[in-house]
Design a protein around this motif. Structure first.
Motif, PDB file in Angstrom:
ATOM      1  N   GLY A 116      -9.258   6.786  -0.711  1.00 41.24           N
ATOM      2  CA  GLY A 116      -8.563   6.862  -1.884  1.00 41.24           C
ATOM      3  C   GLY A 116      -8.516   5.190  -2.308  1.00 41.24           C
ATOM      4  N   VAL A 117      -8.065   5.183  -3.542  1.00 37.58           N
ATOM      5  CA  VAL A 117      -7.635   3.722  -3.868  1.00 37.58           C
ATOM      6  C   VAL A 117      -6.167   3.880  -4.524  1.00 37.58           C
ATOM      7  CG1 VAL A 117      -9.827   2.811  -4.494  1.00 37.58           C
ATOM      8  CG2 VAL A 117      -8.704   3.934  -6.221  1.00 37.58           C
ATOM      9  N   GLY A 118      -5.519   2.770  -4.355  1.00 40.54           N
ATOM     10  CA  GLY A 118      -4.044   2.770  -4.796  1.00 40.54           C
ATOM     11  C   GLY A 118      -3.858   2.101  -6.192  1.00 40.54           C
ATOM     12  N   VAL A 119      -2.661   1.559  -6.534  1.00 41.19           N
ATOM     13  CA  VAL A 119      -2.234   1.071  -7.802  1.00 41.19           C
ATOM     14  C   VAL A 119      -2.785  -0.108  -8.080  1.00 41.19           C
ATOM     15  CG1 VAL A 119      -0.099   2.604  -7.966  1.00 41.19           C
ATOM     16  CG2 VAL A 119       0.113   0.360  -6.820  1.00 41.19           C
ATOM     17  N   THR A 120      -3.110  -0.887  -6.817  1.00 45.85           N
ATOM     18  CA  THR A 120      -3.794  -2.329  -7.160  1.00 45.85           C
ATOM     19  C   THR A 120      -5.333  -2.021  -7.181  1.00 45.85           C
ATOM     20  OG1 THR A 120      -4.191  -2.399  -4.639  1.00 45.85           O
ATOM     21  CG2 THR A 120      -1.991  -3.236  -5.692  1.00 45.85           C
ATOM     22  N   ALA A 121      -5.986  -0.951  -7.490  1.00 42.97           N
ATOM     23  CA  ALA A 121      -7.546  -0.649  -7.868  1.00 42.97           C
ATOM     24  C   ALA A 121      -7.765  -1.622  -8.964  1.00 42.97           C
ATOM     25  CB  ALA A 121      -7.640   0.707  -8.050  1.00 42.97           C
ATOM     26  N   PRO A 122      -8.850  -1.945  -8.871  1.00 44.12           N
ATOM     27  CA  PRO A 122      -9.469  -2.864 -10.142  1.00 44.12           C
ATOM     28  C   PRO A 122      -9.335  -2.213 -11.231  1.00 44.12           C
ATOM     29  CG  PRO A 122     -11.327  -2.836  -8.407  1.00 44.12           C
ATOM     30  CD  PRO A 122      -9.997  -1.785  -7.926  1.00 44.12           C
ATOM     31  N   SER A 123      -9.306  -0.989 -11.494  1.00 47.02           N
ATOM     32  CA  SER A 123      -9.288  -0.453 -12.729  1.00 47.02           C
ATOM     33  C   SER A 123      -8.590   1.033 -12.749  1.00 47.02           C
ATOM     34  CB  SER A 123     -10.629  -0.347 -13.530  1.00 47.02           C
ATOM     35  OG  SER A 123     -11.470   0.896 -12.953  1.00 47.02           O
ATOM     36  N   VAL A 124      -7.935   1.540 -13.578  1.00 44.32           N
ATOM     37  CA  VAL A 124      -7.340   2.921 -13.612  1.00 44.32           C
ATOM     38  C   VAL A 124      -8.163   3.978 -13.544  1.00 44.32           C
ATOM     39  CG1 VAL A 124      -5.038   2.335 -14.615  1.00 44.32           C
ATOM     40  CG2 VAL A 124      -6.621   2.795 -15.855  1.00 44.32           C
TER      41      VAL A 124
END
Ligand code: NAI
Length: 255
Positions: free
Chosen positions: A71-79
């Motif tokens: 998974g990726v969090g809120v700092t991922a490079p794009s929504v």
């Protein structure tokens, strides 16, 4: 002993899950972007297909369990990436492995959701509907237009939890089990990046569970151990909050 595929195996919760399962003598198929048995990008349809094919080859079409941690969090490079990995990276990978799980006789899966998913329970966002309809382009488009990583993260975790609970109904009839773990804050690189983020850092640091601390990856892996074991033989379609009481604090009346 079982053959178990673990996504997001290279870091944080997934790495702890692998340590526990390997110590218990299981054979693992580690899936991640790199440094894994199956190196694949679960954010794209092409990467998911490759991940499924390589996993099936590694387990010879007979798989005992899947633990979906990537998974990726809120700092991922794009929504859009948040939607692609946290929802479709789980659902398409799991669906690609359903027959192999059925072949084991009593396949099991655990999805790592999030306590953030319960923020959407009262009022699901339209992007969750698009995810649940399997429309990746539309859900990514809504997420990009909104441009709110926290909303995309919560929506992806809500939708993947609904997916898991729906799927558990069909699986239960075949003697298979699917459960979701909803962690609160857990000390991992993902959580550290969120704390250091200029937009979300303060809110993340102030969102403290009643127990006054964040969890550690081992505490989530303990939950996975239970949900894959015979001790949980009648547990199916559950959402196990491992969050130091965070969900109870935020919404005591909804469960
Ligand atoms: P992490 O960043 O330490 O590990 C995530 C792993 O997923 C990494 O190894 C990464 O390479 C892999 N990954 C990311 N994108 C991928 C892609 N496109 N394809 C394949 N693999 C990919 O993060 P952490 O904290 O261990 O997160 C694991 C799960 O737990 C995530 O689903 C996260 O949303 C969830 N979670 C984490 C919480 C926390 O506070 N750490 C709280 C609640 C849920």
């Amino acid at each position: 002993m079982s053959t178990i595929a673990v996504t997001g195996a290279a870091s944080g919760i997934g790495a702890a899950v692998c340590q526990h399962l390997e110590a218990a003598g299981h054979t693992l198929i580690r899936v991640d972007l790199r440094n894994a048995d199956v190196n694949a990008d679960l954010s794209s349809a092409k990467g998911r297909k490759a991940a499924v094919e390589q996993t099936l080859a590694a387990c010879d079409n007979r798989l005992d369990a899947v633990v979906a941690c990537a998974g990726v969090g809120v700092t991922a490079p794009s929504v859009g990436l948040i939607i692609g990995v946290n929802y479709f990276g789980v659902t398409e990978y799991l669906e690609g492995l359903e027959t192999a799980l059925a072949n084991s006789g009593n396949g099991k899966a655990v999805i790592i959701g999030s306590v953030a998913g319960s923020h959407m329970v009262a009022q699901p966002h339209p992007m969750t509907a698009a995810m649940l309809e399997g429309d990746e382009a539309r859900s990514r488009q809504i997420a990009e237009e909104l441009g709110d990583p926290a909303a995309a993260y919560a929506a992806s975790k809500y939708a993947v939890t609904v997916f898991g609970r729906r799927k558990s109904v069909a699986w239960g009839k075949q003697g298979m089990r699917l459960n979701v773990i909803a962690p609160g804050a857990v000390e991992t690189p993902l959580h550290q990046a969120s704390k250091e983020d200029a937009r979300f850092g303060e809110a993340v640091k102030n969102f403290v569970a009643p127990m006054g601390r964040a969890g550690v990856p081992d505490e989530i892996a303990d939950g996975v151990d239970f949900l894959l074991s015979d001790q949980s033989a009648f547990v199916n379609g559950s959402v196990l909050f491992i969050d130091g009481g965070m969900d109870a604090m935020v919404r005591a009346h909804t469960f």
